[in-house]
Design a protein around this motif. Sequence first.
Motif, PDB file in Angstrom:
ATOM      1  N   VAL A 232      45.607   1.704  36.261  1.00 47.56           N
ATOM      2  CA  VAL A 232      46.799   1.061  36.592  1.00 47.56           C
ATOM      3  C   VAL A 232      46.272  -0.544  36.314  1.00 47.56           C
ATOM      4  CG1 VAL A 232      48.235   0.077  38.379  1.00 47.56           C
ATOM      5  CG2 VAL A 232      47.895   2.596  37.987  1.00 47.56           C
ATOM      6  N   LEU A 233      46.666  -1.181  35.606  1.00 47.56           N
ATOM      7  CA  LEU A 233      46.428  -2.741  35.442  1.00 47.56           C
ATOM      8  C   LEU A 233      47.808  -3.395  36.017  1.00 47.56           C
ATOM      9  CD1 LEU A 233      45.025  -2.852  32.073  1.00 47.56           C
ATOM     10  CD2 LEU A 233      43.851  -2.473  34.156  1.00 47.56           C
ATOM     11  N   ALA A 234      47.448  -4.364  36.643  1.00 41.08           N
ATOM     12  CA  ALA A 234      48.772  -5.156  37.418  1.00 41.08           C
ATOM     13  C   ALA A 234      48.840  -6.656  36.807  1.00 41.08           C
ATOM     14  CB  ALA A 234      48.914  -4.922  38.852  1.00 41.08           C
TER      15      ALA A 234
ATOM     16  N   PRO B  93      48.551   0.239  45.880  1.00 43.11           N
ATOM     17  CA  PRO B  93      48.857   1.745  46.270  1.00 43.11           C
ATOM     18  C   PRO B  93      49.146   2.796  45.118  1.00 43.11           C
ATOM     19  CG  PRO B  93      50.386   0.278  47.872  1.00 43.11           C
ATOM     20  CD  PRO B  93      49.854  -0.570  46.540  1.00 43.11           C
ATOM     21  N   LEU B  94      49.969   2.372  44.177  1.00 45.37           N
ATOM     22  CA  LEU B  94      50.262   3.246  42.998  1.00 45.37           C
ATOM     23  C   LEU B  94      48.781   3.371  42.087  1.00 45.37           C
ATOM     24  CD1 LEU B  94      52.240   4.591  41.093  1.00 45.37           C
ATOM     25  CD2 LEU B  94      52.418   2.463  39.949  1.00 45.37           C
ATOM     26  N   SER B  95      48.045   2.179  42.076  1.00 45.86           N
ATOM     27  CA  SER B  95      46.864   2.446  41.571  1.00 45.86           C
ATOM     28  C   SER B  95      45.682   3.542  42.219  1.00 45.86           C
ATOM     29  CB  SER B  95      46.003   1.135  41.150  1.00 45.86           C
ATOM     30  OG  SER B  95      45.000   0.965  40.871  1.00 45.86           O
ATOM     31  N   ALA B  96      45.876   3.368  43.416  1.00 40.50           N
ATOM     32  CA  ALA B  96      45.035   4.308  44.264  1.00 40.50           C
ATOM     33  C   ALA B  96      45.514   5.534  44.145  1.00 40.50           C
ATOM     34  CB  ALA B  96      45.010   3.746  45.935  1.00 40.50           C
ATOM     35  N   ALA B  97      46.889   6.012  44.085  1.00 38.25           N
ATOM     36  CA  ALA B  97      47.349   7.150  44.077  1.00 38.25           C
ATOM     37  C   ALA B  97      47.186   7.879  42.697  1.00 38.25           C
ATOM     38  CB  ALA B  97      48.943   7.373  44.234  1.00 38.25           C
ATOM     39  N   LEU B  98      46.997   7.054  41.504  1.00 38.54           N
ATOM     40  CA  LEU B  98      46.920   7.628  40.318  1.00 38.54           C
ATOM     41  C   LEU B  98      45.741   7.583  39.762  1.00 38.54           C
ATOM     42  CD1 LEU B  98      49.991   5.882  38.366  1.00 38.54           C
ATOM     43  CD2 LEU B  98      49.904   8.180  39.395  1.00 38.54           C
TER      44      LEU B  98
ATOM     45  N   GLY C 189      58.907 -13.265  43.040  1.00 40.20           N
ATOM     46  CA  GLY C 189      58.032 -13.646  43.923  1.00 40.20           C
ATOM     47  C   GLY C 189      56.838 -12.524  44.281  1.00 40.20           C
ATOM     48  N   GLY C 190      56.962 -11.607  43.507  1.00 48.96           N
ATOM     49  CA  GLY C 190      55.780 -10.607  43.680  1.00 48.96           C
ATOM     50  C   GLY C 190      54.568 -10.847  43.303  1.00 48.96           C
ATOM     51  N   THR C 191      53.689  -9.772  43.508  1.00 46.21           N
ATOM     52  CA  THR C 191      52.325 -10.217  43.109  1.00 46.21           C
ATOM     53  C   THR C 191      51.689  -8.882  42.507  1.00 46.21           C
ATOM     54  OG1 THR C 191      51.294  -9.529  45.250  1.00 46.21           O
ATOM     55  CG2 THR C 191      51.977 -11.869  45.147  1.00 46.21           C
ATOM     56  N   ALA C 192      50.471  -9.112  41.735  1.00 49.31           N
ATOM     57  CA  ALA C 192      49.802  -7.951  41.222  1.00 49.31           C
ATOM     58  C   ALA C 192      49.370  -6.876  42.536  1.00 49.31           C
ATOM     59  CB  ALA C 192      48.528  -8.385  40.525  1.00 49.31           C
ATOM     60  N   GLY C 193      49.113  -7.438  43.631  1.00 47.06           N
ATOM     61  CA  GLY C 193      48.678  -6.476  44.593  1.00 47.06           C
ATOM     62  C   GLY C 193      49.610  -5.254  45.203  1.00 47.06           C
ATOM     63  N   GLN C 194      50.867  -5.725  44.799  1.00 45.42           N
ATOM     64  CA  GLN C 194      51.890  -4.700  45.157  1.00 45.42           C
ATOM     65  C   GLN C 194      51.635  -3.351  44.601  1.00 45.42           C
ATOM     66  OE1 GLN C 194      54.979  -7.299  44.333  1.00 45.42           O
ATOM     67  NE2 GLN C 194      55.537  -7.955  46.596  1.00 45.42           N
TER      68      GLN C 194
END
Length: 270
Positions: free
Chosen positions: A56-58, A45-50, A37-42
């Motif tokens: 980070v590719l989702a 925050p990890l992408s922003a932090a790293l 049920g999840g999405t790439a957008g979750q």
Amino acid sequence: MTLPPAHDRARERAAWIRAFHDAREQARTLVCFPHAGGTAGQYFPLSAALAPDVRVLAVQYPGRQDRCAEPAFEDIALLADEIARLLAEPQPASSPVLFGHSLGALVAFETAARLEHRHGVAPAGLIVSGMQAPYRRTASRLSGDDEEAALVALLGLGGTDPAIIDHPELRAMILPALRSDFRAAANYRLGSCPSLLSCPITAWTGRDDELTDGDVHAWDEHTTSAFHTRDFAGGHFYLDGFPPLIVEAVRTAVTRTTGSIGHSRSRTDT
């Protein structure tokens, strides 16, 4: 086989693989796989932090958000086939680390197996979270056929706003993908591709999750390389929002498999 034009391949890749922040040229690549049920957008925050040290590719699975008009996959093997093909074409400059949570752990694992055994692109590492090792999985109690059961199960794991149950528009947005994802999990069987990887595997869980130590440590059977495990405070969605402790654990796991990242940072995991 005739390949589609380059612009069509680029459009296809952009639909499946999302990047949220710029990364430096020599950045390590981390490919992230959402839960049921999840999405790439979750993984924003990890992408922003790293960023910019880690690219980070989702993965955005079909059947949700801007891909809601596309049929969702109900077969993890077929889903992994598509993702591995896109990650392997063109041949990446460096091998990525794959990271999946819950259902995403199975998709990441099957994608890693295909990258190594079918495309000759062994991942640098695999991080799996909140999921039993594949050969330890028992039959799922949820087939995805019962809407209410699917929602109750998701809410019971935490990390989802209970208001969804009483919000018809939100239910209509989430339920189709969630039910398809539960069907995919229920139908999953190990063996569609060789399952022994040459990359290190890191397995994580929340201390209050239902997984046993045996479920988590059994991931060791799927690698000929190093194996690491760790538990964190919280339940199934212990990593929700990616607080600093989880970000640093991800950074350390990526560093452990690909080499140092940028300037020296403190180590927070074991």
